[in-house]
Design a protein around this motif. Structure first.
Motif, PDB file in Angstrom:
ATOM      1  N   VAL A   1       0.872  -1.187   0.000  1.00  0.00           N
ATOM      2  CA  VAL A   1       0.000   0.000   0.000  1.00  0.00           C
ATOM      3  C   VAL A   1       0.906   1.234   0.000  1.00  0.00           C
ATOM      4  O   VAL A   1       1.186   1.812   1.046  1.00  0.00           O
ATOM      5  CB  VAL A   1      -0.924   0.015   1.235  1.00  0.00           C
ATOM      6  N   PRO A   2       1.367   1.687  -1.161  1.00  0.00           N
ATOM      7  CA  PRO A   2       2.409   2.722  -1.184  1.00  0.00           C
ATOM      8  C   PRO A   2       1.977   4.116  -0.734  1.00  0.00           C
ATOM      9  O   PRO A   2       2.758   4.836  -0.123  1.00  0.00           O
ATOM     10  CB  PRO A   2       2.853   2.732  -2.651  1.00  0.00           C
ATOM     11  N   ASP A   3       0.754   4.531  -0.998  1.00  0.00           N
ATOM     12  CA  ASP A   3       0.389   5.927  -0.731  1.00  0.00           C
ATOM     13  C   ASP A   3      -1.019   6.079  -0.147  1.00  0.00           C
ATOM     14  O   ASP A   3      -1.899   6.661  -0.796  1.00  0.00           O
ATOM     15  CB  ASP A   3       0.488   6.765  -2.007  1.00  0.00           C
ATOM     16  N   PRO A   4      -1.271   5.632   1.060  1.00  0.00           N
ATOM     17  CA  PRO A   4      -2.597   5.824   1.647  1.00  0.00           C
ATOM     18  C   PRO A   4      -2.801   7.277   2.089  1.00  0.00           C
ATOM     19  O   PRO A   4      -1.835   8.011   2.355  1.00  0.00           O
ATOM     20  CB  PRO A   4      -2.588   4.886   2.857  1.00  0.00           C
TER      21      PRO A   4
ATOM     22  N   MET B   1       3.740   9.221   6.180  1.00  0.00           N
ATOM     23  CA  MET B   1       3.373  10.618   6.430  1.00  0.00           C
ATOM     24  C   MET B   1       4.042  11.639   5.510  1.00  0.00           C
ATOM     25  O   MET B   1       3.407  12.628   5.137  1.00  0.00           O
ATOM     26  CB  MET B   1       3.630  10.987   7.894  1.00  0.00           C
ATOM     27  N   PRO B   2       5.313  11.456   5.118  1.00  0.00           N
ATOM     28  CA  PRO B   2       5.921  12.483   4.248  1.00  0.00           C
ATOM     29  C   PRO B   2       5.130  12.746   2.969  1.00  0.00           C
ATOM     30  O   PRO B   2       4.961  13.906   2.572  1.00  0.00           O
ATOM     31  CB  PRO B   2       7.310  11.907   3.954  1.00  0.00           C
ATOM     32  N   ALA B   3       4.634  11.689   2.324  1.00  0.00           N
ATOM     33  CA  ALA B   3       3.858  11.878   1.092  1.00  0.00           C
ATOM     34  C   ALA B   3       2.527  12.566   1.383  1.00  0.00           C
ATOM     35  O   ALA B   3       2.059  13.392   0.584  1.00  0.00           O
ATOM     36  CB  ALA B   3       3.621  10.530   0.408  1.00  0.00           C
ATOM     37  N   MET B   4       1.909  12.242   2.519  1.00  0.00           N
ATOM     38  CA  MET B   4       0.671  12.937   2.902  1.00  0.00           C
ATOM     39  C   MET B   4       0.931  14.431   3.037  1.00  0.00           C
ATOM     40  O   MET B   4       0.141  15.267   2.571  1.00  0.00           O
ATOM     41  CB  MET B   4       0.152  12.398   4.241  1.00  0.00           C
ATOM     42  N   MET B   5       2.027  14.773   3.715  1.00  0.00           N
ATOM     43  CA  MET B   5       2.350  16.172   3.939  1.00  0.00           C
ATOM     44  C   MET B   5       2.644  16.893   2.630  1.00  0.00           C
ATOM     45  O   MET B   5       2.274  18.053   2.442  1.00  0.00           O
ATOM     46  CB  MET B   5       3.520  16.284   4.916  1.00  0.00           C
ATOM     47  N   GLU B   6       3.269  16.196   1.698  1.00  0.00           N
ATOM     48  CA  GLU B   6       3.527  16.796   0.382  1.00  0.00           C
ATOM     49  C   GLU B   6       2.225  17.033  -0.379  1.00  0.00           C
ATOM     50  O   GLU B   6       2.080  18.043  -1.067  1.00  0.00           O
ATOM     51  CB  GLU B   6       4.452  15.890  -0.429  1.00  0.00           C
ATOM     52  N   ARG B   7       1.273  16.092  -0.242  1.00  0.00           N
ATOM     53  CA  ARG B   7      -0.008  16.243  -0.938  1.00  0.00           C
ATOM     54  C   ARG B   7      -0.912  17.270  -0.267  1.00  0.00           C
ATOM     55  O   ARG B   7      -1.863  17.764  -0.874  1.00  0.00           O
ATOM     56  CB  ARG B   7      -0.733  14.889  -0.999  1.00  0.00           C
ATOM     57  N   GLY B   8      -0.658  17.551   1.003  1.00  0.00           N
ATOM     58  CA  GLY B   8      -1.449  18.549   1.707  1.00  0.00           C
ATOM     59  C   GLY B   8      -2.699  18.015   2.366  1.00  0.00           C
ATOM     60  O   GLY B   8      -3.579  18.790   2.771  1.00  0.00           O
ATOM     61  N   TRP B   9      -2.783  16.689   2.529  1.00  0.00           N
ATOM     62  CA  TRP B   9      -3.943  16.115   3.227  1.00  0.00           C
ATOM     63  C   TRP B   9      -3.594  14.715   3.717  1.00  0.00           C
ATOM     64  O   TRP B   9      -2.947  13.933   3.014  1.00  0.00           O
ATOM     65  CB  TRP B   9      -5.165  16.015   2.314  1.00  0.00           C
ATOM     66  N   GLY B  10      -4.050  14.409   4.917  1.00  0.00           N
ATOM     67  CA  GLY B  10      -3.858  13.071   5.450  1.00  0.00           C
ATOM     68  C   GLY B  10      -4.409  12.971   6.852  1.00  0.00           C
ATOM     69  O   GLY B  10      -4.587  13.976   7.555  1.00  0.00           O
TER      70      GLY B  10
END
Length: 264
Positions: free
Chosen positions: A80-83, A125-134
């Motif tokens: 699950v790479p990007d939840p 979490m780093p990818a969530m923070m880059e996308r701006g939502w999580g």
């Protein structure tokens, strides 16, 4: 309030039963694409079917991984790479006299209850923070604040989760990612039902009556005077994962039936 998580992907660890399964079901009902996790393929597949039986149009899949190990956590991250949503629910519990708890037991509780959430949050979490939502939720417990003398090793791990979630919330501040803990009290999960089965059999009462008796004896400060249902706890988890909870972060959200005797 109509919680709509359409377009969001959620992972719920340890979700083949109990609170985890109820949370996975609640998130699926809210429209999220849900990944169910457990150690064994068979139990994961069974849990996926249970979610679909309850929410017929659910987008749900399974990912088996043993999260007590770093390798198991890595396997889940690969699957699950990007939840968008992570519910760190997996954990073990059980009463044991403090002087009989060996280092190996302490290590097992720490690795599964604490480090699984640390490893997964670090990865996702780093990818969530880059996308701006999580949304990241840690399943703590009223035992984090009301340490049980017969489960000190368990209470310790749940207190640790409060520190981790609060710190991660600060780390993610302003990014659109929220991090919270949910603190259930006595809850009528399969594990608790198993603990109550002997009491019910010996006294000739139902499991539900045994649950009430347990709460009154072991958690007399409970205001509701009974165990919560897994669905009641899941409702708080789903809210914490929602778009509507955007101003709720760094919080310890109690679903303990009032067991912890404080107004704060």
């Amino acid at each position: 309030m109509n919680i709509d998580l359409s377009g969001k992907r959620a992972v719920v660890t340890g979700s083949t039963g109990g609170i985890g399964l109820a949370a996975a079901t609640g998130l699926a009902r809210a429209g999220a694409s849900v990944v169910v996790n457990g150690r064994g393929e068979d139990r994961v597949e069974t849990a996926v079917r249970k979610v679909v039986d309850t929410v017929p149009r659910a987008d749900v899949s399974g990912a088996a991984a043993d999260l007590m190990t770093a390798d198991g956590c890595k396997a889940l991250v690969r699957a699950v790479p990007d939840p968008d949503i992570v519910v760190n629910n997996v954990g073990i519990f059980g009463p044991k006299p403090f002087f009989e708890i060996g280092d190996d037991v302490w290590e097992d509780f720490f690795q599964l209850n604490v480090m699984s959430g640390v490893r997964l949050s670090r990865a996702w979490m780093p990818a969530m923070m880059e996308r701006g939502w999580g949304r990241v939720v840690f399943l703590s417990s009223e035992s984090a604040l009301n340490i049980p003398a017969d489960m000190i090793h368990y209470g310790f791990t749940k207190t640790a989760l409060l520190s981790i979630s609060r710190g991660l919330a600060k780390l993610a501040g302003g990014s659109g990612v929220t991090v919270n803990s949910v603190l259930p009290g006595p809850t009528m999960s399969e594990g608790v039902e198993g603990m109550l089965a002997d009491m019910a059999s010996e006294q000739g009462i139902s499991i539900e009556e045994a649950g009430v008796a347990f709460v009154k004896a072991a958690r007399p400060s409970s205001i509701i005077g009974r165990p919560a249902t897994v669905e009641e706890v899941a409702n708080m988890i789903v809210y914490a994962c929602s778009k509507e909870a955007s101003a709720t972060t760094g919080a310890a959200l109690r679903v303990d039936g009032g067991v912890v005797d404080t107004i704060a």
